[in-house]
Design an enzyme around this catalytic site. Structure first.
Site, PDB file in Angstrom:
ATOM      1  N   ASP A 138       0.630  -1.666  -0.204  1.00 31.93           N
ATOM      2  CA  ASP A 138      -0.208   0.097   0.443  1.00 31.93           C
ATOM      3  C   ASP A 138       0.907   1.099   0.281  1.00 31.93           C
ATOM      4  O   ASP A 138       1.702   1.684   0.166  1.00 31.93           O
ATOM      5  CB  ASP A 138      -0.894  -0.162   1.153  1.00 31.93           C
ATOM      6  CG  ASP A 138      -1.970  -1.132   1.140  1.00 31.93           C
ATOM      7  OD1 ASP A 138      -2.495  -1.313   0.159  1.00 31.93           O
ATOM      8  OD2 ASP A 138      -2.318  -1.400   2.313  1.00 31.93           O
ATOM      9  N   ASP A 175      -7.141  -1.396  -4.529  1.00 33.39           N
ATOM     10  CA  ASP A 175      -7.758  -0.515  -3.643  1.00 33.39           C
ATOM     11  C   ASP A 175      -9.293   0.435  -3.942  1.00 33.39           C
ATOM     12  O   ASP A 175      -9.952  -0.247  -3.793  1.00 33.39           O
ATOM     13  CB  ASP A 175      -7.469  -0.207  -2.756  1.00 33.39           C
ATOM     14  CG  ASP A 175      -6.829  -1.243  -1.501  1.00 33.39           C
ATOM     15  OD1 ASP A 175      -7.023  -2.806  -1.720  1.00 33.39           O
ATOM     16  OD2 ASP A 175      -5.573  -0.746  -0.858  1.00 33.39           O
TER      17      ASP A 175
END
Length: 162
Positions: A118, A136
């Site tokens: 991330d 995401d």
């Protein structure tokens, strides 16, 4: 056949962008390094997530097989749902392709590394949203578009019945 071209194009582009951005972050940044993009709002921050959204189940010993299985089942269900759409359901087609791409993008990370990279860090002052990635984002935007399409479809059906 055209809708499968749309599905494939969105899925491939989404996967490529997702995987390339994660590789770039992994190769060019140190873990927890942060690069301000918009002061007080957005950074590029390298973190890894062993869990799901908000690090859900990140410490569970069975998390990896669970997340791999859920992602694989989700991908299959999305393809089945896509196949059942009508040709005129373009927004639903695009949204399912985005969700599929995001699910597969994070699945690839879990299979290869046991965790997800991330790096998109959105915050306001000291309040940070959990870091996320392109996959995401594809999932969230795809779900929002699908919900909007479902509401529009419901309105169309109500008008037809009237």
């Amino acid at each position: 056949m055209r809708r499968w071209t749309i599905f494939s194009s969105i899925a491939i582009i989404g996967l490529v962008v997702d995987q390339l951005t994660k590789q770039y972050i992994d190769r060019s940044m140190r873990m927890f390094q942060s690069i301000p993009v918009i002061d007080g709002l957005f950074n590029i921050t390298y973190v890894r997530n062993k869990g799901a959204a908000f690090s859900f189940l990140s410490h569970a010993s069975w998390r990896l097989p669970f997340f791999i299985a859920i992602s694989a089942v989700a991908a299959v269900v999305i393809v089945i749902a896509f196949n059942r759409l009508r040709d005129n359901q373009r927004m639903a087609q695009v949204s399912l392709a985005m969700i599929f791409s995001g699910a597969v993008g994070n699945l690839i990370d879990r299979v290869r590394q046991g965790e997800v990279i991330d790096f998109l860090d959105v915050y306001w002052r000291t309040h940070h949203w959990p870091a996320f990635n392109v996959a995401d984002s594809l999932i969230c935007v795809g779900v929002a578009l699908l919900a909007l399409d479902m509401l529009r479809e419901e309105q169309r059906q109500k008008k037809t019945k009237s």
